[in-house]
Write a protein that holds these residues in place. Structure first.
Motif, PDB file in Angstrom:
ATOM      1  N   MET A   1      22.583  65.402  43.676  1.00  0.00           N
ATOM      2  CA  MET A   1      23.941  66.021  43.431  1.00  0.00           C
ATOM      3  C   MET A   1      23.978  67.204  42.958  1.00  0.00           C
ATOM      4  SD  MET A   1      26.124  63.899  43.193  1.00  0.00           S
ATOM      5  CE  MET A   1      27.967  64.192  41.275  1.00  0.00           C
ATOM      6  N   SER A   2      24.040  68.231  43.839  1.00  0.00           N
ATOM      7  CA  SER A   2      24.041  69.573  43.223  1.00  0.00           C
ATOM      8  C   SER A   2      24.991  70.589  42.194  1.00  0.00           C
ATOM      9  CB  SER A   2      24.731  70.413  44.903  1.00  0.00           C
ATOM     10  OG  SER A   2      25.703  70.779  44.693  1.00  0.00           O
ATOM     11  N   GLY A   3      25.895  70.141  41.733  1.00  0.00           N
ATOM     12  CA  GLY A   3      26.434  70.003  40.850  1.00  0.00           C
ATOM     13  C   GLY A   3      27.418  71.119  41.041  1.00  0.00           C
ATOM     14  N   ASN A   4      27.020  71.829  42.339  1.00  0.00           N
ATOM     15  CA  ASN A   4      28.461  72.813  42.866  1.00  0.00           C
ATOM     16  C   ASN A   4      29.963  71.676  42.743  1.00  0.00           C
ATOM     17  OD1 ASN A   4      31.071  73.616  44.495  1.00  0.00           O
ATOM     18  ND2 ASN A   4      29.310  75.165  44.765  1.00  0.00           N
ATOM     19  N   PHE A   5      31.292  70.938  42.441  1.00  0.00           N
ATOM     20  CA  PHE A   5      31.444  70.200  42.274  1.00  0.00           C
ATOM     21  C   PHE A   5      32.483  69.651  43.390  1.00  0.00           C
ATOM     22  CE2 PHE A   5      36.305  68.781  42.377  1.00  0.00           C
ATOM     23  CZ  PHE A   5      36.598  67.896  42.100  1.00  0.00           C
ATOM     24  N   ILE A   6      32.486  71.887  44.413  1.00  0.00           N
ATOM     25  CA  ILE A   6      33.568  71.410  45.945  1.00  0.00           C
ATOM     26  C   ILE A   6      32.326  70.531  46.879  1.00  0.00           C
ATOM     27  CG2 ILE A   6      34.530  72.653  47.848  1.00  0.00           C
ATOM     28  CD1 ILE A   6      35.909  74.464  45.621  1.00  0.00           C
ATOM     29  N   TYR A   7      30.789  70.894  46.912  1.00  0.00           N
ATOM     30  CA  TYR A   7      29.869  70.912  47.707  1.00  0.00           C
ATOM     31  C   TYR A   7      29.704  69.447  47.758  1.00  0.00           C
ATOM     32  CZ  TYR A   7      25.456  70.073  49.839  1.00  0.00           C
ATOM     33  OH  TYR A   7      24.295  69.719  50.879  1.00  0.00           O
ATOM     34  N   ASP A   8      29.651  69.021  46.627  1.00  0.00           N
ATOM     35  CA  ASP A   8      29.505  67.391  45.993  1.00  0.00           C
ATOM     36  C   ASP A   8      30.592  66.706  46.536  1.00  0.00           C
ATOM     37  OD1 ASP A   8      27.200  68.267  45.385  1.00  0.00           O
ATOM     38  OD2 ASP A   8      27.725  68.689  43.355  1.00  0.00           O
ATOM     39  N   VAL A   9      31.778  66.925  46.465  1.00  0.00           N
ATOM     40  CA  VAL A   9      32.902  66.158  47.102  1.00  0.00           C
ATOM     41  C   VAL A   9      32.598  66.048  48.063  1.00  0.00           C
ATOM     42  CG1 VAL A   9      34.959  66.061  47.274  1.00  0.00           C
ATOM     43  CG2 VAL A   9      34.634  66.066  44.977  1.00  0.00           C
ATOM     44  N   PHE A  10      32.616  67.112  48.758  1.00  0.00           N
ATOM     45  CA  PHE A  10      32.764  67.334  50.756  1.00  0.00           C
ATOM     46  C   PHE A  10      31.374  66.631  51.440  1.00  0.00           C
ATOM     47  CE2 PHE A  10      31.635  68.822  54.883  1.00  0.00           C
ATOM     48  CZ  PHE A  10      33.117  68.837  55.322  1.00  0.00           C
ATOM     49  N   MET A  11      29.835  66.477  50.177  1.00  0.00           N
ATOM     50  CA  MET A  11      28.871  65.776  51.408  1.00  0.00           C
ATOM     51  C   MET A  11      28.380  64.924  50.604  1.00  0.00           C
ATOM     52  SD  MET A  11      27.599  67.804  53.297  1.00  0.00           S
ATOM     53  CE  MET A  11      26.258  67.532  53.455  1.00  0.00           C
ATOM     54  N   GLY A  12      29.100  63.862  49.401  1.00  0.00           N
ATOM     55  CA  GLY A  12      29.074  62.676  48.751  1.00  0.00           C
ATOM     56  C   GLY A  12      28.107  62.443  47.789  1.00  0.00           C
ATOM     57  N   ALA A  13      28.223  61.811  46.843  1.00  0.00           N
ATOM     58  CA  ALA A  13      26.984  61.453  45.519  1.00  0.00           C
ATOM     59  C   ALA A  13      25.965  60.418  46.188  1.00  0.00           C
ATOM     60  CB  ALA A  13      27.886  61.636  44.670  1.00  0.00           C
ATOM     61  N   ILE A  14      26.924  58.738  46.647  1.00  0.00           N
ATOM     62  CA  ILE A  14      26.496  57.331  46.631  1.00  0.00           C
ATOM     63  C   ILE A  14      25.882  57.584  48.253  1.00  0.00           C
ATOM     64  CG2 ILE A  14      26.942  55.098  46.538  1.00  0.00           C
ATOM     65  CD1 ILE A  14      28.930  56.212  44.741  1.00  0.00           C
ATOM     66  N   LEU A  15      24.804  56.791  48.333  1.00  0.00           N
ATOM     67  CA  LEU A  15      24.403  57.043  49.913  1.00  0.00           C
ATOM     68  C   LEU A  15      25.017  55.640  50.444  1.00  0.00           C
ATOM     69  CD1 LEU A  15      22.063  58.056  51.279  1.00  0.00           C
ATOM     70  CD2 LEU A  15      20.365  57.190  50.918  1.00  0.00           C
ATOM     71  N   ASN A  16      25.252  53.942  49.583  1.00  0.00           N
ATOM     72  CA  ASN A  16      25.249  52.814  50.280  1.00  0.00           C
ATOM     73  C   ASN A  16      26.244  52.735  49.508  1.00  0.00           C
ATOM     74  OD1 ASN A  16      21.701  53.697  51.133  1.00  0.00           O
ATOM     75  ND2 ASN A  16      23.213  53.033  52.750  1.00  0.00           N
ATOM     76  N   PRO A  17      27.148  52.498  49.171  1.00  0.00           N
ATOM     77  CA  PRO A  17      28.121  52.507  48.426  1.00  0.00           C
ATOM     78  C   PRO A  17      28.578  51.071  48.577  1.00  0.00           C
ATOM     79  CG  PRO A  17      29.522  53.889  49.968  1.00  0.00           C
ATOM     80  CD  PRO A  17      27.804  54.449  49.884  1.00  0.00           C
ATOM     81  N   ARG A  18      28.784  49.839  47.787  1.00  0.00           N
ATOM     82  CA  ARG A  18      29.397  48.713  48.805  1.00  0.00           C
ATOM     83  C   ARG A  18      30.489  47.714  47.570  1.00  0.00           C
ATOM     84  NH1 ARG A  18      24.943  46.375  50.842  1.00  0.00           N
ATOM     85  NH2 ARG A  18      25.759  44.310  51.808  1.00  0.00           N
ATOM     86  N   ILE A  19      31.911  47.083  48.328  1.00  0.00           N
ATOM     87  CA  ILE A  19      31.606  46.582  47.264  1.00  0.00           C
ATOM     88  C   ILE A  19      31.191  44.911  48.219  1.00  0.00           C
ATOM     89  CG2 ILE A  19      34.410  45.825  46.940  1.00  0.00           C
ATOM     90  CD1 ILE A  19      35.192  48.512  47.813  1.00  0.00           C
ATOM     91  N   GLY A  20      31.136  44.836  47.502  1.00  0.00           N
ATOM     92  CA  GLY A  20      30.445  43.019  47.339  1.00  0.00           C
ATOM     93  C   GLY A  20      29.598  43.111  47.987  1.00  0.00           C
ATOM     94  N   PRO A  21      30.241  42.233  49.402  1.00  0.00           N
ATOM     95  CA  PRO A  21      29.214  42.354  50.849  1.00  0.00           C
ATOM     96  C   PRO A  21      29.041  43.441  51.217  1.00  0.00           C
ATOM     97  CG  PRO A  21      30.780  40.340  50.331  1.00  0.00           C
ATOM     98  CD  PRO A  21      31.018  41.041  49.576  1.00  0.00           C
ATOM     99  N   ILE A  22      30.202  44.125  51.188  1.00  0.00           N
ATOM    100  CA  ILE A  22      30.340  45.584  52.190  1.00  0.00           C
ATOM    101  C   ILE A  22      29.345  46.568  51.949  1.00  0.00           C
ATOM    102  CG2 ILE A  22      32.090  46.361  53.685  1.00  0.00           C
ATOM    103  CD1 ILE A  22      34.336  43.926  52.997  1.00  0.00           C
ATOM    104  N   ASP A  23      29.476  46.931  52.769  1.00  0.00           N
ATOM    105  CA  ASP A  23      28.434  47.756  53.250  1.00  0.00           C
ATOM    106  C   ASP A  23      29.771  49.813  53.516  1.00  0.00           C
ATOM    107  OD1 ASP A  23      27.466  50.965  53.683  1.00  0.00           O
ATOM    108  OD2 ASP A  23      25.052  49.418  53.920  1.00  0.00           O
ATOM    109  N   LEU A  24      30.331  49.886  52.444  1.00  0.00           N
ATOM    110  CA  LEU A  24      31.000  50.541  53.055  1.00  0.00           C
ATOM    111  C   LEU A  24      30.834  51.816  54.197  1.00  0.00           C
ATOM    112  CD1 LEU A  24      33.115  51.913  49.408  1.00  0.00           C
ATOM    113  CD2 LEU A  24      33.637  50.131  51.401  1.00  0.00           C
TER     114      LEU A  24
END
Ligand SMILES: NC(=O)C1=CN([C@@H]2O[C@H](COP(=O)(O)OP(=O)(O)OC[C@H]3O[C@@H](n4cnc5c(N)ncnc54)[C@H](OP(=O)(O)O)[C@@H]3O)[C@@H](O)[C@H]2O)C=CC1
Ligand SMILES: C=C(/C=C/[C@@H](C)[C@H]1CC[C@H]2C3=CC=C4C[C@@H](O)CC[C@]4(C)[C@H]3CC[C@]12C)C(C)C
Length: 270
Positions: A1-24
């Protein structure tokens, strides 16, 4: 995270988010957009059949091209975790928006055009069709083969050797006794197969396919070329980020790799 809210929303924070067995990210990049793209092509074919009584070779081309892409994503899903998108691109607005809105609805303008316009506006001679189909199939082969060579080489170095036997496994998709540069970091950089000729054979081939998706309309309208124009910007941006990262990560080994494989894209040219 860069600390810049807009940049972070655009580029994301989590690399490989999952819901149970599903890699989103995997699910969104592979299972959604290309399926929509393919079924929109089939719908275009149905529309032409309904209104004209036949399907033009141009529409058949798009059905083939989108099927090839969708099928590649499905049959070689095991190769995808090895790629830049899975390792480095975070699950942010950019990736989410593009998977759900960009790919499915902006890459297929040629289909929308053909479904609405008279075929006389985009009819070619037989040699031109032969050229377009041959270019698409050759580019597809190089793209699928080069991606497979790199991903499977990486899998082999991780001790994974049990590959799925899905259709089509293109010739030379696994390199026997590959040559490579052993980096001090521990990773190996492949220097044989398509990777002996260029540092990004996959980008060149993928871009040629995207160009064909527009060229199938000829010069009737520039809008179907949106995909190839957008894509070249994406790829050039990715290349600079990627080479910079590799140069920092591998240091002198990266310089040695660049000497062994001097061309970035097209061997002998650039
Ligand atoms: N149609 C579309 O909308 C899109 C399609 N694509 C396509 O997806 C594919 C993405 O391929 P991907 O592999 O992720 O991207 P890259 O080919 O850019 O992979 C880059 C990474 O692969 C590793 N690498 C590079 N060269 C070598 C080598 N010679 N040997 C071993 N490892 C190497 C490095 O990672 P490290 O060493 O750190 O492992 C590097 O950071 C492309 O074909 C692209 O065209 C991509 C975006 C959008
Ligand atoms: C960046 C986005 C989506 C990217 C995907 C469409 C590609 C990311 C990695 C690609 C692939 C990796 C390895 C492959 C092995 C080959 O044998 C066949 C092709 C492929 C499955 C290839 C297919 C395309 C990708 C999944 C979004 C944000 C647009």
């Amino acid at each position: 995270m860069s600390g810049n809210f807009i940049y972070d929303v655009f580029m994301g924070a989590i690399l490989n988010p999952r819901i149970g067995p599903i890699d989103l990210k995997m699910w969104a990049e592979v299972r959604i957009p290309w399926v929509i793209v393919f079924f929109l092509s089939v719908s275009g074919g149905c529309k032409q059949y309904e209104t004209l009584g036949y399907v033009t070779p141009n529409m058949a081309f798009m059905i083939l091209a989108t099927w090839l892409y969708l099928n590649a994503c499905a049959k070689a899903e095991e190769c995808i975790p090895q790629t830049w998108d899975m390792y480095h691109e975070k699950w942010g607005f950019m990736v989410i928006f593009w998977n759900f809105a960009g790919v499915p609805f902006s890459y297929i303008y040629s289909i929308v055009y053909m479904a609405r316009q008279d075929p006389s506006k985009y009819q070619f001679s037989t040699p031109t069709y032969v050229l377009l189909y041959t270019t698409l199939l050759a580019a597809y082969y190089i793209w699928d083969c080069s991606m497979s060579q790199k991903s499977r080489f990486k899998m082999q170095t991780q001790g994974l050797t049990n590959f799925r036997k899905t259709f089509p496994q293109v010739p030379w998709c696994i390199i026997e006794n590959p040559t490579y540069i052993q980096t001090a970091h521990g990773n190996r950089l492949l220097t044989s197969g398509w990777w002996a000729y260029s540092r990004k054979p996959n980008y060149v081939a993928d871009w040629i396919m995207s160009f064909c998706w527009g060229a199938i309309i000829g010069t009737a309208t520039p809008i179907p070329y949106f995909y190839s124009v957008f894509f070249i910007v994406v790829l050039v941006h990715r290349v600079s980020r990627d080479f910079e990262r590799c140069s920092v990560k591998y240091g002198k080994d990266w310089d040695r790799y660049c000497e062994v494989v001097p061309y970035k894209f097209i061997p002998g040219v650039f």
